[in-house]
Design an enzyme around this catalytic site. Structure first.
Site, mmCIF file in Angstrom:
data_model
loop_
_atom_site.group_PDB
_atom_site.id
_atom_site.type_symbol
_atom_site.label_atom_id
_atom_site.label_comp_id
_atom_site.label_asym_id
_atom_site.label_seq_id
_atom_site.Cartn_x
_atom_site.Cartn_y
_atom_site.Cartn_z
ATOM 1 N NE ARG A 86 -106.360 5.300 69.366
ATOM 2 C CZ ARG A 86 -105.864 4.183 68.879
ATOM 3 N NH1 ARG A 86 -105.961 3.065 69.591
ATOM 4 N NH2 ARG A 86 -105.245 4.138 67.727
ATOM 5 C CG HIS B 81 -101.685 8.779 71.897
ATOM 6 N ND1 HIS B 81 -103.009 8.853 72.290
ATOM 7 C CD2 HIS B 81 -101.702 8.300 70.631
ATOM 8 C CE1 HIS B 81 -103.783 8.465 71.302
ATOM 9 N NE2 HIS B 81 -103.012 8.105 70.280
ATOM 10 C CE1 TYR C 125 -84.660 13.731 56.109
ATOM 11 C CE2 TYR C 125 -86.719 12.671 55.492
ATOM 12 C CZ TYR C 125 -85.336 12.663 55.547
ATOM 13 O OH TYR C 125 -84.636 11.604 55.049
#
Length: 746
Positions: free
Chosen positions: A29, A75, A119
């Site tokens: 991680r 992931h 967006y």
């Protein structure tokens, strides 16, 4: 099946589980891999974009699609971490070399967040596709199963430059943190070449190529001489300053213009810098500053500080270096995952690991290419041989019943079942010994390949194949040849992608500024019962005395250069500079004292407040709940820190009272159970503030000191105290000695 109970120590299970968890966070991680300089989430996002075909020369795709696909296939740790990684890889002000080409609102250097993933759009940068993902389908890196074993993902990307240094990395794992600054691409590639050419090169020699960090925000590194030690150990602190220019304006005035900021000042810290400068003006520490404005835009940073006429611009700049984050430190800890475990490495070790990785990539790449050329050579040799006996092959084809008979004849010379026109043809056919691959190529060959020009082209390709085989074998068997190939690739990368250095590296002197002393004047310190404090002119106080004394719990007269000492029941002394408090009109609002000192109203109660200039001439009485007392000279409470220990306290004890006393005065101690003891203040020893004190009164186990009174020698006032709903006249109490139980008035 019979149930089995395995007994083990709870501590052992917890230790093993926590170690497994910690290593999972560290390796999977938080920390980058030394080989490609990427964290798993970054690597998986880039590979997913490559798989989706979102390349630099293709249209942008919605980030939501990229995030969803990455989360579903590689992931499974939430969409926020994937999108945050994607955004950072697209931000030019955070990465020395952005890896993602973002389209839309991807945040700003001033801390504005990116728009929602629905967006924004993104695609790979050209450098990512050609330097990070090139040859990934050529078996140059290992692929491992994804989280649910439904697919494969690369263990590491075949990155051809030391991304760990070029883009740097920051991450917090369990019990460790990585913080690697970005560097200039051209310099780092020169360093890689130097390591390839001389494996015994020292860090000092390497720094002739890699001068130091190169932050995307520019700025100035001012501790050049310390960089060698930092790069040798892999840890240290880099001191950064913003780039400042002085511009002249009309009316003999000047302005300070900040065009580059320290890397650590990005984001919300720009707003904090503006607030810090405004506070310096408000507290009259920088009265020469007339105005400050942030004129930054997409073209770059531009923070303008207008100065008053005849102001010392350089002195103001030095003050900004000292008092704000215009000068800051970047903590370096070059920690990365190496061979499956975290390791802190210096500059040379990182470059050596990168060089080893490049040789490993080259070795696998050219072994793969060599294998393909050997296959091609085998087929080309078969076709050339077939051209020489093409009539025989045609006769075999015409006389065979099926394809299997033809292949058996071509490979093993088996003629049984094949009808030949001539006996000699059968004899010649029995001598054929093509390989399986050659036989397949012959059967797949089209008739137009029998044209003379096609045969010449085949022989030309065969000679080219032999040359390629010779080249690849030389590269694989000769270190210098492989090094030459890698260096050539490095030169091409530098030529195409290197950019000029943005950060200046130098040795700078310590910033020294002369703080302008404020004008000394008489003021009144006012603090209300809510802890809001302010300062007003003494004359203004006199005009509003009645209202001021009514509305405020504490009123202290002092000088504008003085400090206020606040003593609490926890034995602490907090100091507040008068200059740090707002100075204004009587009706102006104050500020919480928590903002200008370390006082915590939820944990401490204020017992005594006085100005420093007054307290140095006093003797201060300390009395605790357990009945301990002492006197301390006021001059001991002069301090430069915001908080110091005013007295030592026993465990579980706290102060009941703290007040000034004079020689000849009497002290009266009152307990919660109604016992009183009056004795002379002269009986209390004078001790240092680090001392515990002496027993002033014997107190029962369930009793405690509740109040302390000081009886002035010259006063005739009838001072009273309330005890168990009865009024006690303190001056009527009989004087006694210290350290007795006291009496309970009837």
């Amino acid at each position: 099946m019979e149930e089995q109970i395995l007994r083990t120590e709870y501590a052992d299970i917890m230790q093993k589980s926590y170690i497994d968890y910690a290593m999972s966070v560290i390796v999977a991680r938080a920390l980058p891999d030394i080989r490609d300089g990427l964290k798993p989430v970054q690597r998986r996002t880039l590979y997913d974009m490559y798989e989706l075909g979102i390349k630099y020369d293709k249209p942008y795709r919605k980030c939501a699609r990229i995030v969803g696909d990455t989360m579903g296939k590689y992931h499974p740790h939430g969409d926020s971490s994937i999108y945050e990684a994607l955004v950072v890889m697209a931000q030019e002000f955070k990465k020395g070399m952005p890896l993602v080409d973002g389209h839309g609102n991807f945040g700003s250097i001033e801390g504005d967040g990116a728009a929602a993933m629905r967006y924004t759009e993104a695609r790979l940068q050209k450098v990512t596709q050609e330097v990070f993902l090139k040859d990934i389908d050529q078996d140059v890196v290992d692929f491992i199963p994804n989280f649910d074993a439904t697919g494969k993902e690369p263990e590491v990307l075949p990155v051809r430059l030391p991304n760990l240094l070029v883009n740097g990395s920051e991450g917090i794992a369990v019990g460790m943190v990585t913080s690697i600054p970005p560097h200039n691409l051209g310099e780092v590639l020169d360093g890689v070449k130097a390591v390839i050419q001389n494996r015994e090169i020292s860090t000092e020699e390497l720094m002739q190529y890699v001068q130091g960090p190169d932050f995307p925000t520019g700025g100035i590194v001012i501790n050049k001489d310390e960089l060698l030690q930092i790069y040798e150990r892999g840890t240290g602190k880099i001191r950064l300053r913003g780039k400042v220019e002085i511009e002249k304006v009309k009316g003999q005035k000047q302005r300070i213009v900040i065009t580059q900021i320290p890397y650590t000042m990005m984001g919300a810290n720009i707003g904090k810098f503006l607030n810090d400068v405004a506070n310096l003006v408000e507290t009259k520490k920088a009265p020469e500053i007339a105005d400050i404005s942030n004129q930054s835009s997409k073209d770059g940073i531009r923070i303008v500080i207008d100065l008053k006429k005849d102001a010392d611009a350089q002195n103001i700049i030095n003050m900004l270096y000292k008092k704000t984050r215009l000068e800051d430190t970047f903590s370096v800890n070059m920690l990365a995952v190496c061979d499956g475990k975290p390791e802190t490495m210096g500059l040379k070790e990182i470059l050596e690991h990168h060089v080893d990785f490049q040789f490993e990539l080259a070795d696998r790449k050219y072994k793969n290419l060599l294998g393909k050329e050997l296959e091609k050579k085998e087929i080309q040799e078969g076709l050339i041989r077939a051209y020489d006996v093409i009539d025989l092959i045609i006769e075999i084809l015409r006389g065979s019943k099926n394809q299997k008979q033809v292949k058996e004849c071509l490979v093993h010379g088996t003629t049984q079942g094949i009808a030949f026109r001539k006996k000699s043809s059968e004899k010649e056919a029995s001598k054929l010994c093509f390989t399986q691959r050659q036989a397949d190529a012959i059967l797949d060959m089209r008739l137009y390949k029998l044209i003379g020009l096609e045969i010449e082209e085949l022989e030309k390709d065969y000679r080219k194949t032999l040359k390629n085989i010779e080249t690849y074998e030389d590269i694989l068997n000769n270190y210098d040849s492989m090094a030459k190939v890698i260096i050539k690739d490095i030169d091409n990368l530098k030529k195409e992608y290197s950019v000029p250095r943005k950060t200046v590296i130098e040795n700078a002197e310590e910033a020294v500024y002369q703080e302008k002393q404020p004008e000394k004047m008489e003021v009144a310190f006012l603090m209300d019962r809510f802890g809001y404090a302010r300062v007003i002119d003494r004359a203004a106080f006199e005009r509003n005395r009645e209202a001021a004394e009514k509305e405020n719990k504490y009123v202290i007269f002092c000088d504008s250069t003085d400090k206020i000492c606040i003593f609490t029941d926890q034995g602490k002394e907090h100091l507040i500079k008068i200059q740090d408090l707002p100075f204004g009109k009587f009706r102006d609002k104050g500020i919480p004292i928590d903002n200008v000192c370390n006082y915590n109203s939820s944990e401490e109660a204020i017992l005594y407040i006085e100005a420093m200039k007054n307290i140095v001439d006093l003797q201060i009485l300390f009395a605790t709940k357990r009945g301990m007392v002492k006197l301390t000279e006021g001059m001991e409470f002069e301090a430069a820190k915001r908080m110091v220990t005013a007295t030592k306290l026993a465990d579980g004890d706290c102060l009941t009272a703290l007040m000034p006393v004079k020689a000849g005065e009497d002290v009266v101690l009152q307990t919660r159970e109604g016992y009183f003891l009056r004795f002379g203040a002269d009986e209390i020893p004078i001790k240092k503030k680090a001392a515990l004190g002496v027993r002033g009164m014997k107190i029962g186990e369930k009793d405690e000191l509740e109040a302390v009174y000081v009886l002035s020698e010259n006063s005739e006032a009838d001072e009273t105290a309330l005890s168990r709903d009865k009024e006690v006249h303190l001056r009527r109490l009989k004087r006694n000695k210290r350290d007795v139980k006291g009496t309970r008035p009837r």
